[in-house]
Write a protein that holds these residues in place. Structure first.
Motif, PDB file in Angstrom:
ATOM      1  N   PRO A  76      10.054 -23.665 -17.697  1.00  0.00           N
ATOM      2  CA  PRO A  76       9.758 -24.985 -17.133  1.00  0.00           C
ATOM      3  C   PRO A  76       8.645 -24.851 -16.097  1.00  0.00           C
ATOM      4  O   PRO A  76       8.647 -23.921 -15.294  1.00  0.00           O
ATOM      5  N   ASP A  77       7.681 -25.794 -16.137  1.00  0.00           N
ATOM      6  CA  ASP A  77       6.515 -25.638 -15.267  1.00  0.00           C
ATOM      7  C   ASP A  77       6.110 -26.900 -14.525  1.00  0.00           C
ATOM      8  O   ASP A  77       5.066 -26.951 -13.891  1.00  0.00           O
ATOM      9  N   THR A  78       6.931 -27.930 -14.563  1.00  0.00           N
ATOM     10  CA  THR A  78       6.629 -29.172 -13.875  1.00  0.00           C
ATOM     11  C   THR A  78       7.228 -29.134 -12.473  1.00  0.00           C
ATOM     12  O   THR A  78       8.339 -28.641 -12.290  1.00  0.00           O
ATOM     13  N   ASP A  79       6.489 -29.644 -11.483  1.00  0.00           N
ATOM     14  CA  ASP A  79       7.022 -29.692 -10.119  1.00  0.00           C
ATOM     15  C   ASP A  79       8.405 -30.328 -10.122  1.00  0.00           C
ATOM     16  O   ASP A  79       8.615 -31.384 -10.725  1.00  0.00           O
ATOM     17  N   GLY A  80       9.339 -29.677  -9.443  1.00  0.00           N
ATOM     18  CA  GLY A  80      10.706 -30.186  -9.375  1.00  0.00           C
ATOM     19  C   GLY A  80      11.623 -29.629 -10.446  1.00  0.00           C
ATOM     20  O   GLY A  80      12.833 -29.834 -10.390  1.00  0.00           O
ATOM     21  N   ASP A  81      11.083 -28.935 -11.447  1.00  0.00           N
ATOM     22  CA  ASP A  81      11.921 -28.288 -12.465  1.00  0.00           C
ATOM     23  C   ASP A  81      12.566 -27.043 -11.875  1.00  0.00           C
ATOM     24  O   ASP A  81      12.103 -26.492 -10.877  1.00  0.00           O
ATOM     25  N   PHE A  82      13.627 -26.585 -12.516  1.00  0.00           N
ATOM     26  CA  PHE A  82      14.342 -25.393 -12.081  1.00  0.00           C
ATOM     27  C   PHE A  82      14.308 -24.356 -13.196  1.00  0.00           C
ATOM     28  O   PHE A  82      14.644 -24.657 -14.336  1.00  0.00           O
ATOM     29  N   VAL A  83      13.897 -23.148 -12.872  1.00  0.00           N
ATOM     30  CA  VAL A  83      13.714 -22.085 -13.853  1.00  0.00           C
ATOM     31  C   VAL A  83      14.900 -21.124 -13.794  1.00  0.00           C
ATOM     32  O   VAL A  83      15.225 -20.601 -12.734  1.00  0.00           O
ATOM     33  N   GLN A  84      15.531 -20.919 -14.945  1.00  0.00           N
ATOM     34  CA  GLN A  84      16.638 -19.971 -15.062  1.00  0.00           C
ATOM     35  C   GLN A  84      16.474 -19.203 -16.367  1.00  0.00           C
ATOM     36  O   GLN A  84      16.349 -19.795 -17.438  1.00  0.00           O
ATOM     37  N   ILE A  85      16.497 -17.893 -16.291  1.00  0.00           N
ATOM     38  CA  ILE A  85      16.493 -17.064 -17.499  1.00  0.00           C
ATOM     39  C   ILE A  85      17.909 -17.072 -18.066  1.00  0.00           C
ATOM     40  O   ILE A  85      18.866 -16.812 -17.347  1.00  0.00           O
ATOM     41  N   VAL A  86      18.019 -17.399 -19.359  1.00  0.00           N
ATOM     42  CA  VAL A  86      19.343 -17.435 -19.986  1.00  0.00           C
ATOM     43  C   VAL A  86      19.523 -16.355 -21.044  1.00  0.00           C
ATOM     44  O   VAL A  86      20.608 -16.211 -21.598  1.00  0.00           O
ATOM     45  N   GLY A  87      18.464 -15.609 -21.353  1.00  0.00           N
ATOM     46  CA  GLY A  87      18.615 -14.547 -22.339  1.00  0.00           C
ATOM     47  C   GLY A  87      17.276 -14.052 -22.845  1.00  0.00           C
ATOM     48  O   GLY A  87      16.223 -14.344 -22.266  1.00  0.00           O
ATOM     49  N   TYR A  88      17.354 -13.325 -23.961  1.00  0.00           N
ATOM     50  CA  TYR A  88      16.177 -12.699 -24.569  1.00  0.00           C
ATOM     51  C   TYR A  88      16.257 -12.816 -26.080  1.00  0.00           C
ATOM     52  O   TYR A  88      17.344 -12.708 -26.658  1.00  0.00           O
ATOM     53  N   ALA A  89      15.123 -13.017 -26.731  1.00  0.00           N
ATOM     54  CA  ALA A  89      15.076 -13.071 -28.192  1.00  0.00           C
ATOM     55  C   ALA A  89      15.154 -11.651 -28.733  1.00  0.00           C
ATOM     56  O   ALA A  89      14.346 -10.800 -28.366  1.00  0.00           O
ATOM     57  N   ILE A  90      16.123 -11.382 -29.591  1.00  0.00           N
ATOM     58  CA  ILE A  90      16.234 -10.048 -30.186  1.00  0.00           C
ATOM     59  C   ILE A  90      15.725 -10.038 -31.620  1.00  0.00           C
ATOM     60  O   ILE A  90      15.568  -8.985 -32.215  1.00  0.00           O
ATOM     61  N   SER A  91      15.502 -11.229 -32.171  1.00  0.00           N
ATOM     62  CA  SER A  91      14.828 -11.391 -33.461  1.00  0.00           C
ATOM     63  C   SER A  91      14.252 -12.797 -33.457  1.00  0.00           C
ATOM     64  O   SER A  91      14.376 -13.519 -32.477  1.00  0.00           O
ATOM     65  N   ALA A  92      13.648 -13.208 -34.545  1.00  0.00           N
ATOM     66  CA  ALA A  92      13.053 -14.541 -34.604  1.00  0.00           C
ATOM     67  C   ALA A  92      14.098 -15.645 -34.488  1.00  0.00           C
ATOM     68  O   ALA A  92      13.798 -16.750 -34.053  1.00  0.00           O
ATOM     69  N   ASP A  93      15.353 -15.359 -34.859  1.00  0.00           N
ATOM     70  CA  ASP A  93      16.394 -16.388 -34.828  1.00  0.00           C
ATOM     71  C   ASP A  93      17.704 -15.912 -34.202  1.00  0.00           C
ATOM     72  O   ASP A  93      18.772 -16.447 -34.469  1.00  0.00           O
ATOM     73  N   ALA A  94      17.632 -14.899 -33.340  1.00  0.00           N
ATOM     74  CA  ALA A  94      18.832 -14.392 -32.667  1.00  0.00           C
ATOM     75  C   ALA A  94      18.514 -14.085 -31.208  1.00  0.00           C
ATOM     76  O   ALA A  94      17.385 -13.712 -30.875  1.00  0.00           O
ATOM     77  N   ILE A  95      19.515 -14.254 -30.360  1.00  0.00           N
ATOM     78  CA  ILE A  95      19.317 -14.005 -28.941  1.00  0.00           C
ATOM     79  C   ILE A  95      20.441 -13.167 -28.358  1.00  0.00           C
ATOM     80  O   ILE A  95      21.533 -13.078 -28.924  1.00  0.00           O
ATOM     81  N   TYR A  96      20.130 -12.555 -27.228  1.00  0.00           N
ATOM     82  CA  TYR A  96      21.154 -11.990 -26.368  1.00  0.00           C
ATOM     83  C   TYR A  96      21.266 -12.988 -25.234  1.00  0.00           C
ATOM     84  O   TYR A  96      20.333 -13.192 -24.457  1.00  0.00           O
ATOM     85  N   PHE A  97      22.405 -13.676 -25.138  1.00  0.00           N
ATOM     86  CA  PHE A  97      22.625 -14.708 -24.136  1.00  0.00           C
ATOM     87  C   PHE A  97      23.312 -14.087 -22.934  1.00  0.00           C
ATOM     88  O   PHE A  97      24.396 -13.499 -23.049  1.00  0.00           O
ATOM     89  N   CYS A  98      22.670 -14.181 -21.776  1.00  0.00           N
ATOM     90  CA  CYS A  98      23.197 -13.629 -20.529  1.00  0.00           C
ATOM     91  C   CYS A  98      22.555 -14.413 -19.389  1.00  0.00           C
ATOM     92  O   CYS A  98      21.553 -13.987 -18.819  1.00  0.00           O
ATOM     93  N   PRO A  99      23.108 -15.588 -19.056  1.00  0.00           N
ATOM     94  CA  PRO A  99      22.455 -16.426 -18.050  1.00  0.00           C
ATOM     95  C   PRO A  99      22.422 -15.780 -16.671  1.00  0.00           C
ATOM     96  O   PRO A  99      23.440 -15.326 -16.154  1.00  0.00           O
ATOM     97  N   ASP A 100      21.229 -15.716 -16.107  1.00  0.00           N
ATOM     98  CA  ASP A 100      21.039 -15.158 -14.769  1.00  0.00           C
ATOM     99  C   ASP A 100      21.501 -16.195 -13.744  1.00  0.00           C
ATOM    100  O   ASP A 100      21.290 -17.394 -13.924  1.00  0.00           O
ATOM    101  N   SER A 101      22.102 -15.750 -12.660  1.00  0.00           N
ATOM    102  CA  SER A 101      22.566 -16.685 -11.640  1.00  0.00           C
ATOM    103  C   SER A 101      21.447 -17.142 -10.715  1.00  0.00           C
ATOM    104  O   SER A 101      21.622 -18.057  -9.925  1.00  0.00           O
TER     105      SER A 101
END
Length: 107
Positions: A76-101
């Motif tokens: 997210p890059d608009t003023d007032g947005d909140f950025v949170q990493i929620v995971g990483y892409a491990i393939s084109a259609d799969a993720i490792y979901f691990c939301p950062d606090s």
């Protein structure tokens, strides 16, 4: 999803402090006020529901509520947005979901 004050979970979006703190990922289509399966941490793959991601790319809480509200590779890059990493892409259609606090506001 994030926990709302009504005791339910709602789609997480990066546009407000209250809605940006993603804590889980729904892993099936669930109607409002219905029970459903949620992933707190781990791997998820959905051939048809996920977009095509770049392998190894960081995934963020979506900037706006659209359709299925899947994680996005663009932070997210608009003023007032909140950025949170929620995971990483491990393939084109799969993720490792691990939301950062850690959640950071764009200013």
């Amino acid at each position: 999803v994030y926990f709302k004050s009504d005791g339910k979970v709602w789609k997480a979006v990066a546009t407000a402090a209250a809605t940006s703190r993603c804590v889980a990922m729904c892993v099936a289509d669930v109607s409002a006020n219905a029970m459903g399966p949620f992933l707190l941490k781990g791997f998820a793959r959905f051939n048809s529901a996920f977009p095509t991601w770049t392998i190894g790319g960081v995934l963020y809480t979506p900037e706006a509520e659209v359709g299925t509200n899947v994680p996005e590779q663009a932070a997210p890059d608009t003023d007032g947005d909140f950025v949170q990493i929620v995971g990483y892409a491990i393939s084109a259609d799969a993720i490792y979901f691990c939301p950062d606090s850690t959640v950071v506001e764009v200013a």
